[in-house]
Scaffold this motif. Sequence first.
Motif, mmCIF file in Angstrom:
data_model
loop_
_atom_site.group_PDB
_atom_site.id
_atom_site.type_symbol
_atom_site.label_atom_id
_atom_site.label_comp_id
_atom_site.label_asym_id
_atom_site.label_seq_id
_atom_site.Cartn_x
_atom_site.Cartn_y
_atom_site.Cartn_z
ATOM 1 N N SER A 101 0.832 -1.191 0.000
ATOM 2 C CA SER A 101 0.000 0.000 0.000
ATOM 3 C C SER A 101 0.867 1.241 0.000
ATOM 4 C CB SER A 101 -0.893 -0.009 1.243
ATOM 5 O OG SER A 101 -1.557 1.221 1.383
ATOM 6 N N ALA A 102 0.505 2.201 -0.842
ATOM 7 C CA ALA A 102 1.245 3.466 -0.893
ATOM 8 C C ALA A 102 1.146 4.208 0.434
ATOM 9 C CB ALA A 102 0.708 4.331 -2.029
ATOM 10 N N SER A 103 0.107 3.935 1.210
ATOM 11 C CA SER A 103 -0.044 4.625 2.496
ATOM 12 C C SER A 103 0.887 4.048 3.566
ATOM 13 C CB SER A 103 -1.500 4.564 2.964
ATOM 14 O OG SER A 103 -1.885 3.226 3.180
ATOM 15 N N ASP A 104 1.506 2.893 3.287
ATOM 16 C CA ASP A 104 2.483 2.314 4.209
ATOM 17 C C ASP A 104 3.793 2.116 3.450
ATOM 18 O OD1 ASP A 104 4.046 0.940 5.989
ATOM 19 O OD2 ASP A 104 2.684 -0.759 6.226
ATOM 20 N N PRO A 105 4.704 3.073 3.535
ATOM 21 C CA PRO A 105 5.940 2.985 2.758
ATOM 22 C C PRO A 105 6.811 1.787 3.107
ATOM 23 C CG PRO A 105 6.069 4.789 4.341
ATOM 24 C CD PRO A 105 4.659 4.263 4.397
ATOM 25 N N SER A 107 5.635 -1.266 3.408
ATOM 26 C CA SER A 107 4.974 -2.485 2.947
ATOM 27 C C SER A 107 5.575 -3.014 1.654
ATOM 28 C CB SER A 107 3.474 -2.236 2.760
ATOM 29 O OG SER A 107 3.258 -1.339 1.682
ATOM 30 N N TYR A 110 10.446 -0.001 -3.145
ATOM 31 C CA TYR A 110 10.153 0.831 -4.311
ATOM 32 C C TYR A 110 11.406 0.993 -5.165
ATOM 33 C CZ TYR A 110 5.879 1.963 -1.825
ATOM 34 O OH TYR A 110 4.676 1.868 -1.188
#
Length: 198
Positions: A101-105, A107, A110
Motif C-alpha cells: 500500500s502506498a499509504s504504508d511505505p 509495505s 520501491y
Amino acid sequence: MVEISKRVTCNQVVGIFGFIGEDHIGKYSFPPVQAAPSFPSSFPHLFSGKDNLRCLIPCAIDQDPYFRMTRDVAPRIGYHKPALIESLFFPALQGETGKMSASDPNSAIYVTDSEKDIKNKINKYAFSGGQDSIEKHRQLGANLEEYGAGRMLTGEVKQRLIEVLTKLVERHRRARAAVTDEMVDAFMAVRPLPNMFN
C-alpha cells in the motif's frame, strides 16, 4: 463517462460502494471515470469504427464493485459487458495477511528506494517465515529449500535478498535517469498503434 453517469443512480452507487450523505461529490463521480476505459469509444485513436470489441480487465478484488457496475451499464449503452480476471493482492513485506500500500511505505520495496532503505526495510519489516530461535529454525526449518531445511538462517536469506534487490533497483535507477522528456512525450502521445489488428 457522461453516458455511464446517466444510467447509474445515487441509490445504486450507495448500495455498491457504501457512500453516505456526508461523502464529497468526487466519490460519486469517480465510478464512471473508472468504468469508461472498458469501452472502445474511450480510445477513438485506437478503436475507431470497432465498437464491437470486448474488454478484459485484470484487477484485484477491491476493483470488483466498479466493474460489476460497468457490466450492468454496458448493454444499456450498446457495448459488450467487460470480463474480469481477478487476482490476489501481492503480499506486503510484512507477510501474506496484508497488501502492499502506498499509504504504508514499509509495505514494499520501491524502485526509488536507496540501498540503505532497501536494507532497512528488509531487515526490519520483511516477514521471513523462519522460526523464533536459531535452535528451533535449525530443527524445524521453514518452507523454502535450503532455508526450509534449516541450513540457512533468516539473516542469511534477508542478506541475499538485499543483494539481489539492490542490484535490480540500481539497474532500474540508471535506466530511469537515461529517460528524456522527449522520450516520455513520445511514449505518452495519443497515437494509433500500427498493426494492432493484423
